[in-house]
Design an enzyme around this catalytic site. Structure first.
Site, PDB file in Angstrom:
ATOM      1  N   GLN A  60     -40.305 -59.672  39.643  1.00  0.00           N
ATOM      2  CA  GLN A  60     -40.907 -60.739  38.942  1.00  0.00           C
ATOM      3  C   GLN A  60     -39.708 -61.584  38.329  1.00  0.00           C
ATOM      4  O   GLN A  60     -38.477 -60.828  37.706  1.00  0.00           O
ATOM      5  CB  GLN A  60     -41.766 -60.116  37.782  1.00  0.00           C
ATOM      6  CG  GLN A  60     -42.329 -61.136  36.799  1.00  0.00           C
ATOM      7  CD  GLN A  60     -43.223 -62.243  37.514  1.00  0.00           C
ATOM      8  OE1 GLN A  60     -44.074 -61.782  38.393  1.00  0.00           O
ATOM      9  NE2 GLN A  60     -43.278 -63.357  37.289  1.00  0.00           N
TER      10      GLN A  60
ATOM     11  N   ASP B 123     -42.992 -62.487  48.684  1.00  0.00           N
ATOM     12  CA  ASP B 123     -42.808 -63.497  47.414  1.00  0.00           C
ATOM     13  C   ASP B 123     -41.916 -64.773  48.718  1.00  0.00           C
ATOM     14  O   ASP B 123     -41.848 -65.958  48.106  1.00  0.00           O
ATOM     15  CB  ASP B 123     -41.615 -63.301  46.541  1.00  0.00           C
ATOM     16  CG  ASP B 123     -42.347 -63.363  45.196  1.00  0.00           C
ATOM     17  OD1 ASP B 123     -43.198 -64.174  44.937  1.00  0.00           O
ATOM     18  OD2 ASP B 123     -41.789 -62.805  44.374  1.00  0.00           O
TER      19      ASP B 123
ATOM     20  N   LYS C  86     -51.382 -59.999  38.266  1.00  0.00           N
ATOM     21  CA  LYS C  86     -51.107 -59.537  39.757  1.00  0.00           C
ATOM     22  C   LYS C  86     -51.854 -58.211  39.740  1.00  0.00           C
ATOM     23  O   LYS C  86     -52.512 -58.096  41.183  1.00  0.00           O
ATOM     24  CB  LYS C  86     -49.659 -59.416  40.131  1.00  0.00           C
ATOM     25  CG  LYS C  86     -49.241 -61.052  40.076  1.00  0.00           C
ATOM     26  CD  LYS C  86     -47.571 -61.186  40.486  1.00  0.00           C
ATOM     27  CE  LYS C  86     -46.879 -62.712  40.333  1.00  0.00           C
ATOM     28  NZ  LYS C  86     -45.799 -62.517  40.240  1.00  0.00           N
TER      29      LYS C  86
HETATM   30  N1  GUN Z   1     -41.529 -65.985  38.295  1.00  0.00           N
HETATM   31  C1  GUN Z   1     -42.386 -67.338  38.282  1.00  0.00           C
HETATM   32  N2  GUN Z   1     -43.014 -67.578  39.449  1.00  0.00           N
HETATM   33  C2  GUN Z   1     -42.696 -66.382  40.208  1.00  0.00           C
HETATM   34  C3  GUN Z   1     -43.106 -66.136  41.651  1.00  0.00           C
HETATM   35  O1  GUN Z   1     -43.809 -66.677  42.274  1.00  0.00           O
HETATM   36  N3  GUN Z   1     -42.758 -64.948  41.993  1.00  0.00           N
HETATM   37  C4  GUN Z   1     -41.776 -64.017  41.399  1.00  0.00           C
HETATM   38  N4  GUN Z   1     -41.534 -62.792  41.808  1.00  0.00           N
HETATM   39  N5  GUN Z   1     -41.567 -64.427  40.076  1.00  0.00           N
HETATM   40  C5  GUN Z   1     -42.039 -65.457  39.421  1.00  0.00           C
END
Ligand code: GUN
Length: 282
Positions: free
Chosen positions: A95, A118, A51
């Site tokens: 996350q 998100d 990211k």
């Molecule tokens: N963990 C697995 N997929 C995601 C996601 O799309 N966003 C976040 N914040 N954590 C994750």
């Protein structure tokens, strides 16, 4: 027998990033994404690095907050409060998964909905159900819809089967597909006759997290298959779909890697850019 068309998520994500980079280069100020990671989960560390790299490539500022595994929920809430109030931060991502002593909902609900890139805050979940253009759509489902549209412009009337009912993928993609006029079945670990249900799917979304679980017996001929699985095995990354079975049966399929994964990141960048525009009235 014809071979399926590969839905190339890496390529589509790359063209989305190029177009975002161009738009961001014309802004006076750059969007900023704050990413919070708690603990040392290796998969989470890899995702967060991807990211950060994607932000850098696109011209988005990223600030990563790496917190100790044992941090208290109150400390995490204090950081989110600071980021919510910081006008220089446009998007906030925590996350997942979080350590088990932290209540994930307490954390996700504390993020101000306008910075919730998100799309996990209940307000954004509600706006998605209401088909509001203001909703932040969770990144993986948003990316899946773009991949489906590569295969078919109009999804009206298709039978879509979603395997997995997670908050991150299964439930939001089901709602997006309803909004696309699909007839949607959401299946899960307690579903009876899973094979038969999957075999009726014009669109099959495999998001259960089990290596190569979906074999030829689950697949309808000429269907569109989206493989959301990212399973780390001794033979490398594998999806939830047995690719060698699917490729001779379906009309379109996403590869693993290079399908859904890169689209999730591209959608995070898009959501961050949109958050910036709405916060700055640009
Ligand atoms: N963990 C697995 N997929 C995601 C996601 O799309 N966003 C976040 N914040 N954590 C994750």
């Amino acid at each position: 027998m014809t071979t399926a068309t590969i839905l190339n998520g890496k390529q589509l994500a790359s063209s989305i990033k190029t177009s975002l980079k161009e738009k961001i280069s014309n802004l006076k100020q750059k969007p900023t994404l704050a990413v919070i990671i708690v603990g040392n989960n290796p998969a989470s560390e890899t995702y967060v690095r991807s990211k950060e790299k994607a932000c850098l490539e696109t011209g988005i500022n990223s600030k990563t907050y790496k917190l100790d595994e044992n941090i208290q929920e109150t400390e995490l809430l204090e950081l989110i409060d600071l980021l919510n109030k910081d006008n220089d931060v446009n998007g906030i991502l925590v996350q997942l998964p979080l350590p088990s002593h932290i209540n994930t909902d307490h954390i996700l609900h504390a993020i101000t909905p306008i910075k919730d890139v998100d799309g996990f805050h209940p307000l954004n979940t509600g706006l998605l159900l209401k088909k509001s253009p203001k909703a932040f759509i969770p990144c993986t489902p948003k990316g899946i819809l773009k991949l489906l549209h590569l295969a078919k412009k109009d999804l009206t009337g298709l039978n879509a089967v979603v395997v997995g009912r997670s908050q991150i993928v299964g439930l939001p993609i089901a709602n997006l597909l309803i909004n696309e006029n699909c007839t949607v079945t959401v299946t899960h670990s307690k579903t009876k006759n899973l094979k038969e249900i999957c075999k009726s799917a014009d669109i099959l979304i495999a998001a259960l997290g089990k290596t190569e679980f979906i074999t030829k017996d689950y697949i309808k001929e000429n269907s569109i298959i989206i493989d959301v699985g990212i399973n780390r095995t001794t033979e490398g990354l594998k999806g939830d779909v047995k690719f060698s079975d699917a490729i001779d049966l379906c009309s379109h399929i996403t590869p693993v890697p290079g399908g859904v994964g890169p689209m999730t990141i591209a959608m995070l960048l898009e959501n961050t850019y949109e958050a910036f525009l709405s916060q700055t009235n640009s």
